[in-house]
Scaffold this active site. Structure first.
Site, PDB file in Angstrom:
ATOM      1  N   ALA A  80       0.842  -1.198   0.000  1.00  8.25           N
ATOM      2  CA  ALA A  80       0.000   0.000   0.000  1.00  8.25           C
ATOM      3  C   ALA A  80       0.872   1.240   0.000  1.00  8.25           C
ATOM      4  O   ALA A  80       2.067   1.174   0.305  1.00  8.25           O
ATOM      5  CB  ALA A  80      -0.894   0.010   1.241  1.00  8.25           C
TER       6      ALA A  80
ATOM      7  N   ASP B 284      -7.422   1.604  10.597  1.00  7.37           N
ATOM      8  CA  ASP B 284      -8.275   2.350  11.529  1.00  7.37           C
ATOM      9  C   ASP B 284      -8.572   3.761  11.011  1.00  7.37           C
ATOM     10  O   ASP B 284      -9.531   4.383  11.439  1.00  7.37           O
ATOM     11  CB  ASP B 284      -7.581   2.426  12.906  1.00  7.37           C
ATOM     12  CG  ASP B 284      -6.162   2.979  12.837  1.00  7.37           C
ATOM     13  OD1 ASP B 284      -5.499   2.834  11.796  1.00  7.37           O
ATOM     14  OD2 ASP B 284      -5.703   3.575  13.843  1.00  7.37           O
TER      15      ASP B 284
ATOM     16  N   TYR C 197      -5.139   9.558   2.900  1.00 10.34           N
ATOM     17  CA  TYR C 197      -4.750   8.147   3.070  1.00 10.34           C
ATOM     18  C   TYR C 197      -5.967   7.317   3.491  1.00 10.34           C
ATOM     19  O   TYR C 197      -6.260   6.273   2.906  1.00 10.34           O
ATOM     20  CB  TYR C 197      -3.634   8.047   4.124  1.00 10.34           C
ATOM     21  CG  TYR C 197      -3.354   6.640   4.603  1.00 10.34           C
ATOM     22  CD1 TYR C 197      -2.680   5.724   3.807  1.00 10.34           C
ATOM     23  CD2 TYR C 197      -3.782   6.216   5.869  1.00 10.34           C
ATOM     24  CE1 TYR C 197      -2.425   4.426   4.256  1.00 10.34           C
ATOM     25  CE2 TYR C 197      -3.533   4.923   6.325  1.00 10.34           C
ATOM     26  CZ  TYR C 197      -2.857   4.036   5.511  1.00 10.34           C
ATOM     27  OH  TYR C 197      -2.615   2.757   5.958  1.00 10.34           O
TER      28      TYR C 197
HETATM   29  N1  LIG Z   1       1.908   0.786   9.208  1.00  9.23           N
HETATM   30  C1  LIG Z   1       0.800   1.017   9.892  1.00  9.23           C
HETATM   31  O1  LIG Z   1       0.827   1.580  11.009  1.00  9.23           O
HETATM   32  C2  LIG Z   1      -0.537   0.564   9.350  1.00  9.23           C
HETATM   33  C3  LIG Z   1      -1.688   0.882  10.078  1.00  9.23           C
HETATM   34  C4  LIG Z   1      -2.922   0.444   9.595  1.00  9.23           C
HETATM   35  C5  LIG Z   1      -2.989  -0.266   8.426  1.00  9.23           C
HETATM   36  N2  LIG Z   1      -1.862  -0.533   7.723  1.00  9.23           N
HETATM   37  C6  LIG Z   1      -1.984  -1.265   6.457  1.00  9.23           C
HETATM   38  O2  LIG Z   1      -1.308  -2.502   6.575  1.00  9.23           O
HETATM   39  C7  LIG Z   1      -0.727  -2.861   5.331  1.00  9.23           C
HETATM   40  C8  LIG Z   1       0.736  -3.191   5.510  1.00  9.23           C
HETATM   41  O3  LIG Z   1       1.391  -2.064   6.040  1.00  9.23           O
HETATM   42  P1  LIG Z   1       2.965  -2.056   6.331  1.00  9.23           P
HETATM   43  O4  LIG Z   1       3.176  -1.297   7.581  1.00  9.23           O
HETATM   44  O5  LIG Z   1       3.481  -3.451   6.182  1.00  9.23           O
HETATM   45  O6  LIG Z   1       3.453  -1.180   5.094  1.00  9.23           O
HETATM   46  P2  LIG Z   1       4.942  -0.677   4.759  1.00  9.23           P
HETATM   47  O7  LIG Z   1       5.922  -1.293   5.703  1.00  9.23           O
HETATM   48  O8  LIG Z   1       4.875   0.796   4.615  1.00  9.23           O
HETATM   49  O9  LIG Z   1       5.192  -1.330   3.337  1.00  9.23           O
HETATM   50  C9  LIG Z   1       4.476  -0.920   2.214  1.00  9.23           C
HETATM   51  C10 LIG Z   1       4.598  -2.016   1.176  1.00  9.23           C
HETATM   52  O10 LIG Z   1       3.879  -1.597   0.010  1.00  9.23           O
HETATM   53  C11 LIG Z   1       4.700  -1.808  -1.102  1.00  9.23           C
HETATM   54  N3  LIG Z   1       4.362  -0.879  -2.195  1.00  9.23           N
HETATM   55  C12 LIG Z   1       4.211   0.460  -2.131  1.00  9.23           C
HETATM   56  N4  LIG Z   1       3.910   0.936  -3.357  1.00  9.23           N
HETATM   57  C13 LIG Z   1       3.858  -0.127  -4.202  1.00  9.23           C
HETATM   58  C14 LIG Z   1       3.592  -0.290  -5.583  1.00  9.23           C
HETATM   59  N5  LIG Z   1       3.320   0.757  -6.374  1.00  9.23           N
HETATM   60  N6  LIG Z   1       3.610  -1.532  -6.102  1.00  9.23           N
HETATM   61  C15 LIG Z   1       3.902  -2.613  -5.328  1.00  9.23           C
HETATM   62  N7  LIG Z   1       4.171  -2.521  -4.014  1.00  9.23           N
HETATM   63  C16 LIG Z   1       4.137  -1.292  -3.459  1.00  9.23           C
HETATM   64  C17 LIG Z   1       6.108  -1.593  -0.602  1.00  9.23           C
HETATM   65  O11 LIG Z   1       6.984  -2.154  -1.534  1.00  9.23           O
HETATM   66  P3  LIG Z   1       8.574  -2.395  -1.323  1.00  9.23           P
HETATM   67  O12 LIG Z   1       8.656  -3.587  -0.443  1.00  9.23           O
HETATM   68  O13 LIG Z   1       9.057  -2.635  -2.688  1.00  9.23           O
HETATM   69  O14 LIG Z   1       9.093  -1.128  -0.717  1.00  9.23           O
HETATM   70  C18 LIG Z   1       6.034  -2.291   0.747  1.00  9.23           C
HETATM   71  O15 LIG Z   1       6.197  -3.688   0.598  1.00  9.23           O
HETATM   72  C19 LIG Z   1      -1.041  -1.714   4.365  1.00  9.23           C
HETATM   73  O16 LIG Z   1      -2.189  -2.033   3.636  1.00  9.23           O
HETATM   74  C20 LIG Z   1      -1.334  -0.554   5.281  1.00  9.23           C
HETATM   75  O17 LIG Z   1      -2.220   0.374   4.668  1.00  9.23           O
HETATM   76  C21 LIG Z   1      -0.622  -0.148   8.168  1.00  9.23           C
END
Ligand SMILES: NC(=O)c1ccc[n+]([C@@H]2O[C@H](COP(=O)([O-])OP(=O)(O)OC[C@H]3O[C@@H](n4cnc5c(N)ncnc54)[C@H](OP(=O)(O)O)[C@@H]3O)[C@@H](O)[C@H]2O)c1
Length: 298
Positions: free
Chosen positions: A61, A103, A126
């Site tokens: 994402a 959230d 977002y």
């Molecule tokens: N982080 C939080 O606090 C949080 C809170 C609530 C919900 N979420 C949700 O949980 C999920 C996982 O979050 P996370 O914390 O693991 O995210 P993250 O660590 O920020 O990683 C984002 C991932 O998305 C990939 N990405 C971004 N743009 C892309 C594109 N154009 N094509 C393909 N891949 C792409 C990145 O690729 P690379 O590996 O190549 O960099 C990375 O693997 C997401 O859906 C996020 O919205 C996160």
């Protein structure tokens, strides 16, 4: 069972890789850029249909919450159109999809934990693009499990725990907002929950409880309380410590507005899957310890 997860190095991707290695019946393939790029739907379709997964986990994402205010189009093409492409590709190979959401789809009034039935009302670009993504996934693949999570940290990537520990290396006191409440969630627990669901789908061919679920760590706090616990754990492992000064959101303006209350109820997840994440403090301690050990190795 073959699982595909989107993204290369995201917190949830790397946590899933680590945890899936403990499950001999699971083959996990991570598909990310350039092979699968969410802004190029044709790459999404080709990568997922070539892999022929039994289950797709949509974890990639656009997650830069403040930056999204200036990059609405890009955030939407990744979080809404990109999510739709993943869900369509999964449907085309007859695979269910687990899609991660947030959230931040809620506006944050009151103090009660939000349930899956509560009305959404994102306050940020977002949050809106993630809500649009939820609706697109629901539309594109009937067999969807949308997991709304929050305040995610892990030994990997960028997150609040790593930021706090880094800042405490050079500062004795940190000001942290104390009027935004939520549920700190370890990405390793998210990985365990996803693998638990995968096991259920594998063994229960009549499973049809598809829909939206909340999946977060057990218990709530505010960012200031979260920071205090990080430093208690850090101190216990001879890591850096800082005093935490509680401040108001109004004293720490950010580009994107965040919900003051983003507590999520996990009762539906527990009732359906019989699984709940540990108390957030319990999950935090080993991750703090790992980050400190990684930092000391350089
Ligand atoms: N982080 C939080 O606090 C949080 C809170 C609530 C919900 N979420 C949700 O949980 C999920 C996982 O979050 P996370 O914390 O693991 O995210 P993250 O660590 O920020 O990683 C984002 C991932 O998305 C990939 N990405 C971004 N743009 C892309 C594109 N154009 N094509 C393909 N891949 C792409 C990145 O690729 P690379 O590996 O190549 O960099 C990375 O693997 C997401 O859906 C996020 O919205 C996160």
């Amino acid at each position: 069972m073959k699982l595909v997860v989107t993204g290369n190095e995201g917190q949830v991707v790397l946590s899933l890789m680590e945890r899936a290695a403990l499950h001999p019946s699971i083959e996990l393939v991570a598909l990310g850029r350039p092979q699968l790029n969410l802004v190029q739907p044709e790459t999404v379709f080709a990568a997922i249909t070539d892999a022929k997964p039994d289950l797709v986990i949509s974890a990639a994402a656009y997650t830069a919450v403040d930056q999204a205010e200036d990059e609405a189009e890009l955030a939407s093409s990744i979080n809404a159109a990109g999510a739709a492409a993943v869900a369509e590709a999964a449907a085309s190979v007859n695979a269910p999809i687990i899609h991660l959401s947030t959230d931040y789809v809620f506006s944050g009034e009151g103090t009660k934990p939000y349930t899956e039935e509560d009305v959404t009302g994102p306050k940020s670009v977002y949050g809106q693009t993630k809500r649009d993504g939820e609706l697109a996934v629901i539309q594109a693949n009937q067999r969807h499990l949308i997991l709304r999570t929050a305040w995610v940290y892990s030994p990997f990537g960028k997150n609040f725990v790593k930021t706090m520990l880094r800042l405490a290396e050079t500062r004795d006191q940190l000001s942290v907002v104390a009027d935004q409440w939520g549920n700190p969630t370890s990405a390793l627990d998210i990985a365990d929950a996803i693998l638990h669901i995968a096991g259920r789908l594998q063994t229960d061919s009549s499973f049809d409880d598809f829909g939206i679920y909340h999946l977060v760590g057990t218990g709530s706090t505010n960012w200031s309380g979260f920071a205090e616990q990080i430093f208690r754990d850090s101190q216990a492992h001879n890591g850096p410590f800082a005093d935490v000064k509680p401040i108001l959101t109004a004293d720490y303006p950010t580009k994107a507005k965040r919900p003051l209350n983003s507590r999520l109820s996990t009762d539906r997840f527990f009732d359906t899957f019989g699984w709940r994440a540990p108390e957030w403090q319990k999950s935090l301690e080993p991750v703090v310890n790992r980050i400190l050990a990684d930092n000391s190795r350089g």
